[in-house]
Design a protein around this motif. Structure first.
Motif, mmCIF file in Angstrom:
data_model
loop_
_atom_site.group_PDB
_atom_site.id
_atom_site.type_symbol
_atom_site.label_atom_id
_atom_site.label_comp_id
_atom_site.label_asym_id
_atom_site.label_seq_id
_atom_site.Cartn_x
_atom_site.Cartn_y
_atom_site.Cartn_z
ATOM 1 N N VAL A 152 0.853 -1.174 0.000
ATOM 2 C CA VAL A 152 0.000 0.000 0.000
ATOM 3 C C VAL A 152 0.897 1.234 0.000
ATOM 4 N N LEU A 153 0.404 2.332 -0.544
ATOM 5 C CA LEU A 153 1.093 3.620 -0.436
ATOM 6 C C LEU A 153 0.059 4.721 -0.517
ATOM 7 N N HIS A 154 0.449 5.886 -0.042
ATOM 8 C CA HIS A 154 -0.371 7.088 -0.144
ATOM 9 C C HIS A 154 0.364 8.007 -1.111
ATOM 10 N N ALA A 155 -0.080 8.046 -2.355
ATOM 11 C CA ALA A 155 0.582 8.829 -3.398
ATOM 12 C C ALA A 155 0.050 10.250 -3.424
ATOM 13 N N GLN A 156 0.957 11.200 -3.569
ATOM 14 C CA GLN A 156 0.502 12.550 -3.825
ATOM 15 C C GLN A 156 -0.263 12.521 -5.145
ATOM 16 N N ALA A 157 -1.391 13.231 -5.204
ATOM 17 C CA ALA A 157 -2.263 13.184 -6.379
ATOM 18 C C ALA A 157 -1.507 13.507 -7.669
ATOM 19 N N LYS B 146 -4.873 6.832 -1.899
ATOM 20 C CA LYS B 146 -4.420 5.529 -1.433
ATOM 21 C C LYS B 146 -4.323 4.602 -2.635
ATOM 22 N N MET B 147 -3.223 3.869 -2.709
ATOM 23 C CA MET B 147 -3.016 2.942 -3.819
ATOM 24 C C MET B 147 -2.519 1.608 -3.270
ATOM 25 N N GLU B 148 -2.811 0.539 -4.006
ATOM 26 C CA GLU B 148 -2.357 -0.796 -3.626
ATOM 27 C C GLU B 148 -1.811 -1.503 -4.853
ATOM 28 N N LYS B 149 -0.920 -2.457 -4.576
ATOM 29 C CA LYS B 149 -0.372 -3.285 -5.659
ATOM 30 C C LYS B 149 -0.171 -4.692 -5.154
ATOM 31 N N ARG B 150 -0.670 -5.657 -5.921
ATOM 32 C CA ARG B 150 -0.413 -7.077 -5.645
ATOM 33 C C ARG B 150 0.907 -7.429 -6.296
ATOM 34 N N LEU B 151 1.759 -8.081 -5.552
ATOM 35 C CA LEU B 151 3.064 -8.478 -6.066
ATOM 36 C C LEU B 151 2.982 -9.872 -6.666
ATOM 37 N N ALA B 152 3.608 -10.064 -7.806
ATOM 38 C CA ALA B 152 3.588 -11.357 -8.480
ATOM 39 C C ALA B 152 4.433 -12.362 -7.719
#
Length: 144
Positions: free
Chosen positions: A106-111, A138-144
């Motif tokens: 997860v991360l909180h990206a500046q817009a 808020k952003m999320e990424k599933r790792l392979a």
């Protein structure tokens, strides 16, 4: 990015990493110092990017966050933005997260930089919100 070396430091943040964060977040973006230097550096894995001459040019962090890990404090010096250094830092962070057994980050990206993260496979989660007076996603990424 050719000639870039990324170092991993556990626990205490390297002084050069703190200096990059101070320059980018506090001086350039006006983030209040107590928000940026929040006392959680001891919980973080720190990634410090150096150019071919050994100069510190970028940094990022990874911290345990609930049942996941959170990417934080991704910063590249202004003169190297758009060079691929941010992508290289994120790759190093994601690779390390996999070695820790993480399957989702997860991360909180500046817009303003959401498109950068989207190109790296991150997905928006929820509405825009504000941290330190700056719009974030808020952003999320599933790792392979």
């Amino acid at each position: 990015m050719p000639g870039i070396r990324i170092e991993l430091h556990e626990g205490r943040a390297p002084a050069e990493s703190v200096a990059i964060r101070r320059r980018v977040f506090i001086e350039e973006q006006g983030v209040p110092e107590p928000d940026e230097l929040d006392g959680k550096d001891g919980e973080r894995s720190h990634f410090l990017a150096r150019d071919a001459g050994g100069r510190a040019v970028g940094s990022a962090c990874l911290r345990p966050y609930r049942a996941k890990h959170k990417v934080e404090r991704v910063a590249v010096l202004p003169e190297l933005r758009g060079s691929g250094l941010g992508r290289d830092l994120m790759s190093a962070v994601e690779t390390h997260a996999r070695t820790l057994g993480q399957h989702e980050l997860v991360l909180h990206a500046q817009a303003a930089v959401v498109p950068f993260y989207e190109k790296l496979g991150w997905a928006n989660v929820g509405p825009i919100f504000y941290e330190a007076g700056i719009a974030h996603q808020k952003m999320e990424k599933r790792l392979a």
